[in-house]
Design an enzyme around this catalytic site. Sequence first.
Site, short mmCIF file in Angstrom:
data_model
loop_
_atom_site.label_atom_id
_atom_site.label_comp_id
_atom_site.label_asym_id
_atom_site.label_seq_id
_atom_site.Cartn_x
_atom_site.Cartn_y
_atom_site.Cartn_z
CB SER A 1 -7.33 0.22 -8.20
OG SER A 1 -7.25 -0.23 -9.54
CE1 TYR B 1 -10.66 -3.73 -7.13
CE2 TYR B 1 -10.32 -2.53 -9.18
CZ TYR B 1 -9.81 -3.14 -8.05
OH TYR B 1 -8.45 -3.15 -7.83
#
Length: 253
Positions: free
Chosen positions: A147, A161
Amino acid sequence: MDLFDLTGKVAVVTGGTRGIGMMIARGFLQAGARVYISSRKADAGDAAVAELSEFGTVVSIPADVSQEAECIRLAEEVGKREEQVHILVNNAGATWGEDLEKFPESAWDKVLDLNLKAPFFVTRAFLPLLEKGASHEDPARVINIGSIAGLQPSAARTYSYSTSKAAVHQLTRNLSKELAPRHITVNAVAPGPFESKMMAATLAAAGDEMAKRVPLGRIGRPDDMAGIAVFLSSRAGSYLTGTIIPVDGGIAT
């Protein structure tokens, strides 16, 4: 022009029943591969198969890859049907948002188990099948989904995350060095904002504003994600390994 042809290839996509995983699975099918998708819920897998079957041969095998035993079982189930695997996409993931003062320990366990430990244990479980599908001229491929949150600080309070995705990028580099002599490439894709269940609430609340902050002026589309995955998996991407590729409309730059 067969640079991007995946005819005859076997691909496995974890978290392939929705969002980015389904975008990738569809792209593989359209390029000619047979595709195995996996998620925790059997009904989600059945629904995804119904949607994707028009593009090619797709099979759902439910598994909770946050547990090592399930990673091993998934590889065994695929191995009962296929002699070799050419492409593995570690996409299954989770996120958690919470204020710093309230962020719970469980949010670290849940997110790191699925986002970080799973790519390691799934890859290890599939190594025998990947090695059978690999050659010097045409390596087997592992694609980890990272990401842009793992490339730069995020305003979102998704501490576990973003940390897990930065770790996935480093895991990708480490595995690429280890597996290159076995003719297996390992690369990571670092998506920006795409339409997915994980991003649904954020896009609903601020999608237009988010699109304005993207240098290319829009949210990612399914073909954007399918394209990079097909590239990395095809002859066109056979000489890349250890790379972290942002697919984000220019945000990371």
